[in-house]
Design an enzyme around this catalytic site. Sequence first.
Site, PDB file in Angstrom:
ATOM      1  CD  GLU A 167      -3.781  21.786 -24.883  1.00 33.87           C
ATOM      2  OE1 GLU A 167      -4.967  22.202 -24.652  1.00 33.87           O
ATOM      3  OE2 GLU A 167      -3.243  21.023 -25.593  1.00 33.87           O
ATOM      4  CG  ASP A 184      -5.003   3.689  -8.714  1.00 34.01           C
ATOM      5  OD1 ASP A 184      -4.827   4.012  -7.568  1.00 34.01           O
ATOM      6  OD2 ASP A 184      -5.556   2.894  -9.301  1.00 34.01           O
TER       7      ASP A 184
HETATM    8  C1  BGC Z   1      -4.872   2.665  -4.905  1.00 35.82           C
HETATM    9  C2  BGC Z   1      -5.383   1.515  -4.076  1.00 35.82           C
HETATM   10  C3  BGC Z   1      -6.338   0.790  -5.068  1.00 35.82           C
HETATM   11  C4  BGC Z   1      -5.422   0.193  -6.209  1.00 35.82           C
HETATM   12  C5  BGC Z   1      -6.293  -0.186  -7.459  1.00 35.82           C
HETATM   13  C6  BGC Z   1      -3.890   1.803  -5.727  1.00 35.82           C
HETATM   14  O1  BGC Z   1      -2.576   1.649  -5.956  1.00 35.82           O
HETATM   15  O2  BGC Z   1      -3.972   3.548  -4.330  1.00 35.82           O
HETATM   16  O3  BGC Z   1      -6.230   2.153  -3.096  1.00 35.82           O
HETATM   17  O4  BGC Z   1      -6.904  -0.178  -4.730  1.00 35.82           O
HETATM   18  O5  BGC Z   1      -4.509   1.199  -6.759  1.00 35.82           O
HETATM   19  O6  BGC Z   1      -6.719   1.043  -8.091  1.00 35.82           O
END
Ligand code: BGC
Length: 518
Positions: A252, A203
């Site tokens: 790994e 993310d």
């Molecule tokens: C996720 C979102 C989220 C954000 C903060 C993003 O890119 O896909 O859904 O709100 O990151 O974590």
Amino acid sequence: MSDNWWRDAVIYQVYPRSFADANGDGMGDLAGVRSRIGYLADLGVDALWLSPFYASPQHDAGYDVSDYRAIDPRFGTLDDFDAMLAEAHGAGIRIIVDLVPNHSSSEHEWFKAALASGPGSNERARYHFRDVDPARPEVPPNNWQSIFGGPAWTKTPDGKQWYLHLFDSSQPDLNWDNPEVHAEFESILRFWLDRGVDGFRIDVAHGMVKADGLPDTGGDGSIEMIGTTQAPFFDQDGVHEIYRRWRPVIEEYEGDRIFVAEAWTDSAERRALYLRPDELHQAFNFDLVLAPFAAADFRKAIDAEIANNAGVGAPCTWVLSNHDVQRHVTRYGDGELGLTRARGATQLLMALPGVVYVYQGEELGLGEVLDLPDEVREDPTFHRTGGEQIGRDGCRVPLPWKRDGLSLGFGEGGSWLPQPEDWSDKSVEAEDGEAGSTLEFYRTAIALRGENKATVLTWLEDPAEDTLAFDNGAVVNVTNFGDEPVSLAAFEGKEILLTSTDLQEGDLPAGSTIWFKR
Ligand code: BGC
């Protein structure tokens, strides 16, 4: 041994809270995912990416993690996770989990300890805290704005310091200059790798490293994440060091496990930097999420992705929808027009060399739900902008599995967002086995894609304006982006494999795609 499955896979995004609810609390869960593995196997997908299911106060639908090694009780237990993983593996489906390293929840033990300890403590050094200037107590340390609206800084309860949050105030940014943060995330990676996951979706993969001194951005400090951008907090070169440390960790483990980056970058060139051989395996290409339904825009995005990823030996990674953007059925136009074009675009994607991500519900032809009542909206974007931005709830409405009943078969306790009435006809039950349904179209397209693997992309002479024709080594794909049917006379005699819409007196209808056997 590497089988490189991830170089041409179809990967299905499960948004757990909206997929299937086994315990009847109105929110989807891991047992619900497990119960539908058969459906996903029939669809023909190779892997699932699950959005977060970790312990979380759910201020950003789980992207605010309070314990990276625990399952939120709303979604089940670690045993439920293991059972789901085993069921998926038994069906030949791999599991990619979401890792949220840019920020934790403000309910995470580390942040609670940081607030409990004073300024200058080791606990605070895991996040970005800055003193409040007594001369200007209301002026934050810089001009950065939260992606969700409002300032990116909030004061500690004692009013003495600010902390940084690029997203909601309940999502404090971690300080990746701190070795403890590195060590913790390497340990989290191992925790899930030991449990048997096949990979991680990272993310905000372009966000963890901030420019030295946290300098102001240009303008008023507001930066869109969904768009193209480089900023003092996005796409900093230092972020690549993190991935060079993570790659040996995943290597790994046996079984060809992968990282896929959510990295919004200025260009395909900058995106490809994340895909160098000692970094990540895939990075979502969001250019087609942003592109209008037009031949020139698609061709430009496709060419850039292929050229740049070839340079680093990485597969192209195609996406049209996910849980953060308006569903492509709705982006492409109202009613039938949107659905026709969405099917046309999807079929084109399935002919491209590389990986295709499918967001849950697109296989049913679901559109964005635009008329949710304000009081049910949960997205912090909606609340932080005082409703000025409608937010992302409209693409997160729980799936319809049955024609009838409470929550259309999603679960026995209703659904956390209301479903539109006409979703009865778009339910799995309604579309299953129904010739011409979007579900059957996806099943066929995915199966044919597997039998006719793309190896190259050679553009052919377009049969008309606003069309794209290419040969991928196995099939010839023709897509009509225009408003009028297009003659297929140039392909006469070729065997038709699939059309996204029935042909109109032998012509390819507007918004549609056809595949011919090469
Ligand atoms: C996720 C979102 C989220 C954000 C903060 C993003 O890119 O896909 O859904 O709100 O990151 O974590």
